[in-house]
Write an enzyme that holds these catalytic residues in place. Sequence first.
Site, PDB file in Angstrom:
ATOM      1  N   GLU B  71       0.721  -1.116   0.261  1.00 15.33           N
ATOM      2  CA  GLU B  71      -0.134   0.323   0.008  1.00 15.33           C
ATOM      3  C   GLU B  71       0.655   1.215   0.314  1.00 15.33           C
ATOM      4  O   GLU B  71       0.331   2.903  -0.776  1.00 15.33           O
ATOM      5  CB  GLU B  71      -0.841  -0.079   1.202  1.00 15.33           C
ATOM      6  CG  GLU B  71      -2.230  -0.839   1.289  1.00 15.33           C
ATOM      7  CD  GLU B  71      -1.698  -2.377   1.716  1.00 15.33           C
ATOM      8  OE1 GLU B  71      -0.954  -2.137   1.383  1.00 15.33           O
ATOM      9  OE2 GLU B  71      -2.149  -3.162   1.398  1.00 15.33           O
ATOM     10  N   GLN B  93      -7.408  -1.774  -1.066  1.00 17.19           N
ATOM     11  CA  GLN B  93      -8.688  -2.715  -1.079  1.00 17.19           C
ATOM     12  C   GLN B  93     -10.022  -2.340   0.145  1.00 17.19           C
ATOM     13  O   GLN B  93     -10.979  -2.494   0.180  1.00 17.19           O
ATOM     14  CB  GLN B  93      -8.122  -3.954  -1.002  1.00 17.19           C
ATOM     15  CG  GLN B  93      -8.524  -4.978  -1.889  1.00 17.19           C
ATOM     16  CD  GLN B  93      -7.635  -5.882  -2.128  1.00 17.19           C
ATOM     17  OE1 GLN B  93      -6.767  -6.679  -1.289  1.00 17.19           O
ATOM     18  NE2 GLN B  93      -6.833  -6.650  -3.050  1.00 17.19           N
ATOM     19  N   PHE B  94      -8.950  -1.275   1.113  1.00 14.81           N
ATOM     20  CA  PHE B  94      -9.725  -2.043   2.455  1.00 14.81           C
ATOM     21  C   PHE B  94      -9.424  -0.675   2.590  1.00 14.81           C
ATOM     22  O   PHE B  94      -8.191  -0.438   2.940  1.00 14.81           O
ATOM     23  CB  PHE B  94      -9.747  -3.388   3.525  1.00 14.81           C
ATOM     24  CG  PHE B  94     -10.843  -4.175   2.421  1.00 14.81           C
ATOM     25  CD1 PHE B  94     -11.904  -4.646   3.032  1.00 14.81           C
ATOM     26  CD2 PHE B  94     -10.393  -4.727   2.010  1.00 14.81           C
ATOM     27  CE1 PHE B  94     -12.702  -5.317   3.099  1.00 14.81           C
ATOM     28  CE2 PHE B  94     -11.214  -6.266   1.518  1.00 14.81           C
ATOM     29  CZ  PHE B  94     -12.256  -6.235   1.696  1.00 14.81           C
ATOM     30  N   PHE B  97      -5.907  -0.702   5.547  1.00 14.87           N
ATOM     31  CA  PHE B  97      -5.328  -0.954   5.094  1.00 14.87           C
ATOM     32  C   PHE B  97      -4.436   0.241   4.834  1.00 14.87           C
ATOM     33  O   PHE B  97      -2.818   0.479   3.864  1.00 14.87           O
ATOM     34  CB  PHE B  97      -5.265  -1.795   3.937  1.00 14.87           C
ATOM     35  CG  PHE B  97      -5.453  -3.131   3.804  1.00 14.87           C
ATOM     36  CD1 PHE B  97      -6.159  -3.620   4.769  1.00 14.87           C
ATOM     37  CD2 PHE B  97      -5.816  -3.560   3.054  1.00 14.87           C
ATOM     38  CE1 PHE B  97      -6.898  -4.688   4.824  1.00 14.87           C
ATOM     39  CE2 PHE B  97      -6.596  -4.590   2.767  1.00 14.87           C
ATOM     40  CZ  PHE B  97      -6.865  -5.314   4.053  1.00 14.87           C
ATOM     41  N   HIS B 140     -11.049  -4.959   8.432  1.00 13.40           N
ATOM     42  CA  HIS B 140     -11.579  -4.857   7.415  1.00 13.40           C
ATOM     43  C   HIS B 140     -12.846  -4.034   7.191  1.00 13.40           C
ATOM     44  O   HIS B 140     -13.864  -4.163   6.724  1.00 13.40           O
ATOM     45  CB  HIS B 140     -12.433  -6.156   6.868  1.00 13.40           C
ATOM     46  CG  HIS B 140     -10.807  -7.095   5.914  1.00 13.40           C
ATOM     47  ND1 HIS B 140     -10.336  -8.045   6.774  1.00 13.40           N
ATOM     48  CD2 HIS B 140     -10.402  -7.104   4.490  1.00 13.40           C
ATOM     49  CE1 HIS B 140      -9.467  -8.016   6.704  1.00 13.40           C
ATOM     50  NE2 HIS B 140      -9.401  -8.093   5.244  1.00 13.40           N
TER      51      HIS B 140
END
Lengths: 312, 483
Positions: B71, B93-94, B97, B140
Amino acid sequence: MIDLERAYGLMTLARRLDERMWGLARAGKAHFAVPCAGHEAIGAGYALALGAGHDFVAPHYRDLSAMLALGVSPREVMASFFARPRDPSSRGRQPYAHWGSKRLRILTLGGPQPNHVTHGVGIAWGSRLLGEDSVTWIAFGDGGAQKGEVHEAMNFAAVHRLPCVFCVENNLYAQSVPARLQHAVTSLSQRAAGYGMPGVAVDGMDVEQVHAAAKDAIDRARAGGGPTLIEASCYRFRANTSNDDDSRYRPADEAARWRARDPVRLLAGRLGARRARIQDESAEAVAADAAAWAEAQPWDDPASALEHTYAG
Amino acid sequence: MARGEPNDGGAERQLTLVEAVREALAEEMERDPTVVVLGEDVGLLGGVFRATEGLSARFGAGRVVDTPMAELGIVGIAVGLAMRGLRPVAEIQFADFLHAAADQLIGEAARIRWRSAGDWTCPLVVRAAYGAGFRGGPYHSQSVEAFYCHVPGLKVVAPSFPADAKGLLTAAIRDPDPVLFLEHKLTYRAVKGPVPAGEHVAQIGRAHVVRSGDALTIVSYGRMLHESLAAAEQLADLGIEAEVLDLRTLLPLDRPAIIESVRRTGRLCVVHEDTLTMGLGAEIVALAAERLAGELRAPPIRVAMPDIAGIPVQDPLEDALIPGRHRIVDAARTLLRGSRPARSAAAYDAAAAEASSVVEVAMPEEHLERALSAVERACREFPVCNAEFTWDGIKAHDAVRIDLDLGPRAPCRGDGTFTVTDFGPGSSALGLPAVRPGQTAALRIGAVRDGAAWLALTVDHRAVDGAVAGRFLRRVKELIEGD
């Protein structure tokens, strides 16, 4: 072949500016000096192998000789040192040695090292996407080389064979932490194998060696051969910054051994005493003028600090 | 629908929020060849939430790049692309992160323009899916907006509706500054709505009233905006009309829109899924306190996630923690119950029950002085009619001060203990007055016809019984008609 006369002019000017800044900082005339003494051959060697204004540079903060080679004037260097509005890199917002000039294609350098390594990779990728053949030179210290971000950057550049060169300027210390506590490999260039790129170790005190390795790597990058990792070993002759005391962590005899291989004197020997002296005298005068000019520059209007957080 | 494809002349189709995100990406990539998408799984897989589905096939692997799982590198490299003059859209993505890339977002992207005095710029978009409610557990499910709303130089956008997702993402890609674009993952498919076909650009930095009301203002965004709207429907059944303000952009905050709405309603409820302490609610409530202190009719309320270290995966635990419509309804009712009268305008307690009584009284056209002295005397004899109802008890006023309402051109001052309304000749013969805040009764004298007028008394039924009201009115009649 490198123009030794030109290289010497840059290196001796960088040294004279450096010495003057150190003295001025110690005299309380400015906040912060970041010595480049000992790194001059690396900056001059790589910058003279690049196309100034065409290729991009994500510099190490000790690369004063490279900045001069790429077109930053001595007066601008001193305006940056005195944190005056004529500082081209930040208008006096950042401390000295946080380089940057969009016109000269020198990336703006922040404080945490070496956050600019990923920027250099993005720049290199962008050049390819835009169809330009410019190469990006990415320089950083042995301290910065230990950060995870450098791994992410080198890995991505190697996967996509991006047109860039990574150059670790290894002066054996991350401020006070010695090489033996930073890495287990004997040369940081060995890490290149882990990324699938060529790794080269050069004597960073010898401008001709640096230039030759730089030129080779730049040519390969421009031709689509992907990145190279160069380790240039050197030694910084002063403390980390004007706020540091290197006598607490470095033995005096170690510095003396390296001073015997001073990159400026090494090149003066090749150039000849007479030609070197002419350039030294000229550099001294230019450095004195730049310091006097910059110190006399006015401050900014305090309200200007509110500008540039957002566009418009 | 991208340019070049047939469209129906700007007609609106129903799209889910994730479809709107995908459409904005595709249209901007079509329009501007410098727009590139990078991130984990954005290419062949089309993103874990399918936001980038089809882009790789359409624009090629050179512009839709699957990156290694790194990331910090993704954002740092995107910063370099933006500095080089491209328009990168990085997907994290989330949102959880994103912390790995915080130094690049906070220390670099947001500061590049300022630290170079405007020389270098960083027109970067980082998209991230955030939010809880799908059993994702502590890594998440996070809401990360408060961290990044504390970063001058960054813009933070969080759309609630598909049309705004398209319009604001398009604006973010064209914006000259770095934008963190937060997409609540539960809105991706659950929220569907009309989306303009073709070019649609919304303005970053503008909030939007999605439901009008005058009883209170609910400020929210993302999934909680939809919970707030559901709560507003339940409140409407109770006779409470809530205004719902969709922030849309979290940084810079649309302060004028918040102040304008709260000034009108006098009551503020901020709802977010992010944890309470130092969250956006703190800033918005502070704004109301600084700018509207004298106009607030109740202390503002924040409805937020409690200060816990993670979102639990266990079903009943997660369900209990996420703020929802029932907590918002409770908060709204508390706001209305705890209200005090506004100093600047008359306020009526919607919960107050009123009772009325009417009597005919013989009196001449010139009667005001006599009527006022009759009312004053009756008030002394019936202290409960010269009082204030509070939930702590009925408080009789020490003195009798009559608010005299002589009509729209001479309204009463509003600081009395009893109200008498008398609009004089030509007004209606009978009308029921309203009880003012801080009082328990009001009397209206109708127009005198044939030597008599109808007097109507309204009382706050929580304080005054109907029988007492009747006796009060009879006493006023006696005093006016007597010698």
